[in-house]
Design an enzyme around this catalytic site. Structure first.
Site, PDB file in Angstrom:
ATOM      1  N   SER A   1     -71.874  -3.350  52.693  1.00 15.98           N
ATOM      2  CA  SER A   1     -71.269  -2.570  51.611  1.00 15.98           C
ATOM      3  C   SER A   1     -70.097  -1.710  52.067  1.00 15.98           C
ATOM      4  O   SER A   1     -69.135  -2.226  52.595  1.00 15.98           O
ATOM      5  CB  SER A   1     -72.366  -1.726  50.960  1.00 15.98           C
ATOM      6  OG  SER A   1     -71.903  -1.184  49.779  1.00 15.98           O
ATOM      7  N   HIS A   2     -70.222  -0.401  51.880  1.00 14.73           N
ATOM      8  CA  HIS A   2     -69.112   0.506  52.185  1.00 14.73           C
ATOM      9  C   HIS A   2     -69.041   0.849  53.669  1.00 14.73           C
ATOM     10  O   HIS A   2     -68.153   1.585  54.085  1.00 14.73           O
ATOM     11  CB  HIS A   2     -69.297   1.789  51.376  1.00 14.73           C
ATOM     12  CG  HIS A   2     -70.644   2.385  51.607  1.00 14.73           C
ATOM     13  ND1 HIS A   2     -71.781   1.814  51.090  1.00 14.73           N
ATOM     14  CD2 HIS A   2     -71.043   3.428  52.357  1.00 14.73           C
ATOM     15  CE1 HIS A   2     -72.841   2.503  51.492  1.00 14.73           C
ATOM     16  NE2 HIS A   2     -72.423   3.491  52.265  1.00 14.73           N
TER      17      HIS A   2
ATOM     18  N   ASP B   1     -68.205  -4.579  49.270  1.00 14.09           N
ATOM     19  CA  ASP B   1     -68.817  -5.708  48.569  1.00 14.09           C
ATOM     20  C   ASP B   1     -68.602  -5.664  47.062  1.00 14.09           C
ATOM     21  O   ASP B   1     -69.185  -6.464  46.322  1.00 14.09           O
ATOM     22  CB  ASP B   1     -70.315  -5.807  48.891  1.00 14.09           C
ATOM     23  CG  ASP B   1     -71.085  -4.561  48.470  1.00 14.09           C
ATOM     24  OD1 ASP B   1     -70.488  -3.475  48.449  1.00 14.09           O
ATOM     25  OD2 ASP B   1     -72.283  -4.677  48.160  1.00 14.09           O
TER      26      ASP B   1
ATOM     27  N   LYS C   1     -74.854  -2.916  40.584  1.00 15.05           N
ATOM     28  CA  LYS C   1     -73.758  -2.092  40.122  1.00 15.05           C
ATOM     29  C   LYS C   1     -72.489  -2.912  40.270  1.00 15.05           C
ATOM     30  O   LYS C   1     -72.446  -3.860  41.046  1.00 15.05           O
ATOM     31  CB  LYS C   1     -73.690  -0.780  40.887  1.00 15.05           C
ATOM     32  CG  LYS C   1     -73.646  -0.882  42.402  1.00 15.05           C
ATOM     33  CD  LYS C   1     -73.780   0.502  42.997  1.00 15.05           C
ATOM     34  CE  LYS C   1     -73.651   0.492  44.500  1.00 15.05           C
ATOM     35  NZ  LYS C   1     -74.975   0.489  45.176  1.00 15.05           N
TER      36      LYS C   1
ATOM     37  N   ASP D   1     -69.328  -3.425  44.635  1.00  4.85           N
ATOM     38  CA  ASP D   1     -70.241  -2.860  43.637  1.00  4.85           C
ATOM     39  C   ASP D   1     -69.977  -1.382  43.342  1.00  4.85           C
ATOM     40  O   ASP D   1     -70.505  -0.840  42.380  1.00  4.85           O
ATOM     41  CB  ASP D   1     -71.718  -3.119  44.002  1.00  4.85           C
ATOM     42  CG  ASP D   1     -72.101  -2.608  45.367  1.00  4.85           C
ATOM     43  OD1 ASP D   1     -71.242  -2.031  46.058  1.00  4.85           O
ATOM     44  OD2 ASP D   1     -73.270  -2.785  45.761  1.00  4.85           O
ATOM     45  N   ARG D   2     -69.172  -0.714  44.173  1.00  4.05           N
ATOM     46  CA  ARG D   2     -68.870   0.706  43.897  1.00  4.05           C
ATOM     47  C   ARG D   2     -67.478   0.847  43.298  1.00  4.05           C
ATOM     48  O   ARG D   2     -66.627  -0.021  43.491  1.00  4.05           O
ATOM     49  CB  ARG D   2     -68.894   1.516  45.194  1.00  4.05           C
ATOM     50  CG  ARG D   2     -70.231   1.555  45.848  1.00  4.05           C
ATOM     51  CD  ARG D   2     -70.204   2.492  47.022  1.00  4.05           C
ATOM     52  NE  ARG D   2     -71.537   2.575  47.610  1.00  4.05           N
ATOM     53  CZ  ARG D   2     -71.985   3.600  48.294  1.00  4.05           C
ATOM     54  NH1 ARG D   2     -71.195   4.644  48.518  1.00  4.05           N
ATOM     55  NH2 ARG D   2     -73.210   3.601  48.784  1.00  4.05           N
TER      56      ARG D   2
ATOM     57  N   ARG E   1     -79.676  -3.387  57.180  1.00  3.99           N
ATOM     58  CA  ARG E   1     -78.354  -3.032  57.726  1.00  3.99           C
ATOM     59  C   ARG E   1     -78.488  -2.584  59.163  1.00  3.99           C
ATOM     60  O   ARG E   1     -79.319  -1.740  59.474  1.00  3.99           O
ATOM     61  CB  ARG E   1     -77.724  -1.902  56.925  1.00  3.99           C
ATOM     62  CG  ARG E   1     -77.074  -2.447  55.710  1.00  3.99           C
ATOM     63  CD  ARG E   1     -76.265  -1.418  55.000  1.00  3.99           C
ATOM     64  NE  ARG E   1     -76.254  -1.841  53.611  1.00  3.99           N
ATOM     65  CZ  ARG E   1     -75.734  -1.162  52.626  1.00  3.99           C
ATOM     66  NH1 ARG E   1     -75.168  -0.006  52.868  1.00  3.99           N
ATOM     67  NH2 ARG E   1     -75.768  -1.634  51.402  1.00  3.99           N
TER      68      ARG E   1
ATOM     69  N   ASP F   1     -65.555  -0.821  46.767  1.00  2.02           N
ATOM     70  CA  ASP F   1     -66.007  -0.806  48.158  1.00  2.02           C
ATOM     71  C   ASP F   1     -66.050  -2.207  48.758  1.00  2.02           C
ATOM     72  O   ASP F   1     -65.641  -3.179  48.120  1.00  2.02           O
ATOM     73  CB  ASP F   1     -67.371  -0.108  48.272  1.00  2.02           C
ATOM     74  CG  ASP F   1     -68.509  -0.959  47.734  1.00  2.02           C
ATOM     75  OD1 ASP F   1     -68.252  -1.794  46.854  1.00  2.02           O
ATOM     76  OD2 ASP F   1     -69.652  -0.785  48.193  1.00  2.02           O
TER      77      ASP F   1
END
Ligand code: VG1
Ligand code: CO
Length: 551
Positions: free
Chosen positions: A122-123, A288, A386, A290-291, A25, A286
């Protein structure tokens, strides 16, 4: 078949292409430098070829997709060209370049692919001035374990050339197959594999009946990848009214927000769930997908409680888990709520370092069925990531079976098992070197802390968490500093491995009480938070009185 011109391009290593907690990242502009994506992707291919495809990639399938953030499409076109030049047999790309992280995992597994590249930070926010990321997932559908990410990193440090082809961009909007030389590039339906997995696990008829009975929910896709998945599953398949999904169109900059489903960043949802006419249930995912964030009417479910409650109910209320759970797992800083459920079920609870990659071996070996992290991540052995929408469907199943409110379900849990009062305090954008020094100093201090007082209690023990994987025997050290207090409280310290600017300090506070859960969380945790700040000398070192975010 096109005649391809394969170009072997000379390049030099970039510093710092070591994958962190979840892939590589960086700021988007870092990824946009010439050769940056190319170097990393070629290094992934070199590392994968060594172990998974010694004879070459002709028989191998690669899955590619991302969360739709700025630079997603450009990176995908680059990867497709490089995959063709490296001789991959097939490349499966989500339509529009879209695949949620759990969907990549589902597709790798269902289509027996060799691996996949997930394009997401992600987030973290998206945009030319924000963040981008690339993560490699292995054959089991899960994030590459440390042994693989370290080999990828080693490749990035010695790379001298990468391979690509001269070819125009592939049309990502049209499902179907195109030949790029000997490589078949297939643009696939982004939703099909994932939805099929959900349908196998959950009783869609029962959930349809729930919405028919007048049950109402709000799902906030945060202008990120889960919009199309949630619309298709919740509104089209389960018959939730139109408008159930808000912010449902993936935007390159997530509408300028952090696509981070917590009480701070999902404030639109939080406000609507606090209104007098709030629906029964609220959830968000989130960037992507997964959260997950789980809300009742004016009520927040902590990720640790959510994991414990799902694990407790799943065998009774979700068809996919009727056979029971083989075990559960949580990352070390995650609250111990699920440990008590495991004890009541007579199964093992494994404690792993932070990051989903550590669950992969446990799931593959059948040692655990469900796992979770305090960072709003919950999942099971249905994929190897997740899975945000999965958690939402778990909660819908619990609410459909019990006909109770979210708050009632949680309060009943606290009555039965007691409550882990839990918070994570993040101090973001600290200077990297002094932050590392602070952790090093605390590590030195740990052995002297026993017997000193923190909060209203005395330190019983303290250590630096290291983990030995029970399946492959590999050991990961320095995974967080832990202080245990005599009253059962616990404090954990670690530096983030996903940030892209300076250092982020995470302090995890937990205090268990068998009090029916009725105490005020701020009051319960305030003495711990205060003494921990003093212990770290946060104010003297960084002029920080208060955390940037509390979740
Ligand atoms: C954070 C979370 C960790 C999670 C990781 C990736 O890592 O703490 O639990 O697995 O993000 O989540 P760190 O190293 O910054 O604490 V996601 O949704 O970015 O894939
Ligand atoms: Co994520």
């Amino acid at each position: 078949m096109d005649k391809l011109n394969i170009a072997v391009v000379a390049t030099k290593p970039f510093d710092g292409q070591r994958p962190g907690t979840s892939g590589l990242r960086k700021k988007t502009r870092v990824f946009m430098q010439p050769c940056y994506v190319e170097n990393f992707v070629q290094s992934v291919f070199n590392a994968v070829r060594e172990t998974d495809a010694p004879a070459g990639f002709e028989q191998e399938t690669l899955v590619v997709g991302g969360d739709g953030r700025y630079f997603n499409r450009e990176a995908i076109q680059t990867i497709i060209r490089m995959a063709a030049a490296n001789g991959w047999g097939r490349v499966l790309v989500g339509r529009g370049g879209i695949l949620s992280t759990p969907a990549v995992s589902a597709t790798i597994r269902r289509r027996k692919a060799t691996g996949g590249l997930v394009l997401s930070a992600s987030h973290n926010p998206g945009g030319i001035n924000e963040d981008f990321g690339i993560k490699y997932n292995i054959r089991n559908g899960g994030p590459a374990p440390e042994s693989v990410t370290e080999r990828i990193y080693a490749e990035t440090q010695k790379i001298t050339e990468y391979r690509t082809v001269e070819h125009t961009d592939i049309d990502l909007e049209k499902e179907g197959s195109v030949a790029l030389g000997a490589t078949e590039v297939v643009v696939i339906d982004s939703l099909a594999d994932y939805t099929a997995v959900m349908e196998e696990l959950f009783d869609f008829k029962q959930l349809y009946a729930l919405f028919q009975s007048g049950f109402r929910m709000l799902f906030d896709a945060m202008s990120a990848v889960t919009g199309p998945y949630a619309r298709s599953i919740l509104e089209e398949r389960l018959g939730a009214p139109r408008g159930t999904v808000i912010n449902g169109t993936p935007l390159e900059d997530f509408g300028g927000h952090h696509p981070d489903p917590n009480m701070v960043h999902a404030h639109e949802l939080v406000e609507r769930m606090s209104a007098s006419d709030a629906p029964d249930f609220g959830a968000a995912c989130d960037g992507d997908g997964d959260r997950n964030l789980i809300l009742g009417r004016g009520f927040f479910v902590t990720p640790g409680d959510s994991l414990a409650i799902i694990a407790d109910h799943a065998p009774r209320v979700i068809p996919g888990y009727r056979a029971g759970l083989k075990g559960v797992a949580r990352s070390m800083p995650t609250s111990t709520a699920v440990d008590r459920v495991a004890e009541s079920l007579g199964i093992t609870c494994y404690e792993t370092p932070t990051g989903w990659k550590f669950f992969g071996n446990l799931l593959d070996a059948g040692l655990c069925t469900m796992c979770g992290e305090e960072s709003f991540g919950t999942g099971s052995d249905h994929v190897r990531e997740k899975d945000g929408l999965w958690a939402v469907l778990c909660w819908l199943s619990i609410l459909a079976a019990t006909r109770k409110s979210v708050k009632e379900v949680v309060e009943e849990h606290w009555q039965r098992f007691g409550r882990s009062y839990y918070q994570r305090h993040d101090y973001e954008a600290l200077e990297a070197a002094p932050a590392a020094e602070m952790i090093a100093e605390l590590r030195e201090q740990l052995s002297f802390l026993k017997g000193t007082s923190i909060g209203e209690s005395t330190v019983a023990s303290a250590d630096d968490f290291s983990y030995t994987d029970p399946v492959d025997g590999s050991t990961s050290t320095h995974q967080g500093l832990r202080i245990f207090l005599e009253d059962g409280s616990r404090i954990v310290f670690r530096l983030s491995g996903t940030g892209t600017e300076g250092a982020t300090l995470r302090i995890y506070l937990e205090r268990f009480a068998q009090d029916g859960g009725t105490s005020d969380i701020e009051q319960v945790l305030a003495p711990l938070a205060r003494d921990v700040r003093a212990l770290l000398k946060l104010n003297e070192r960084f002029k920080r009185e208060e955390p940037t975010v509390i979740t």
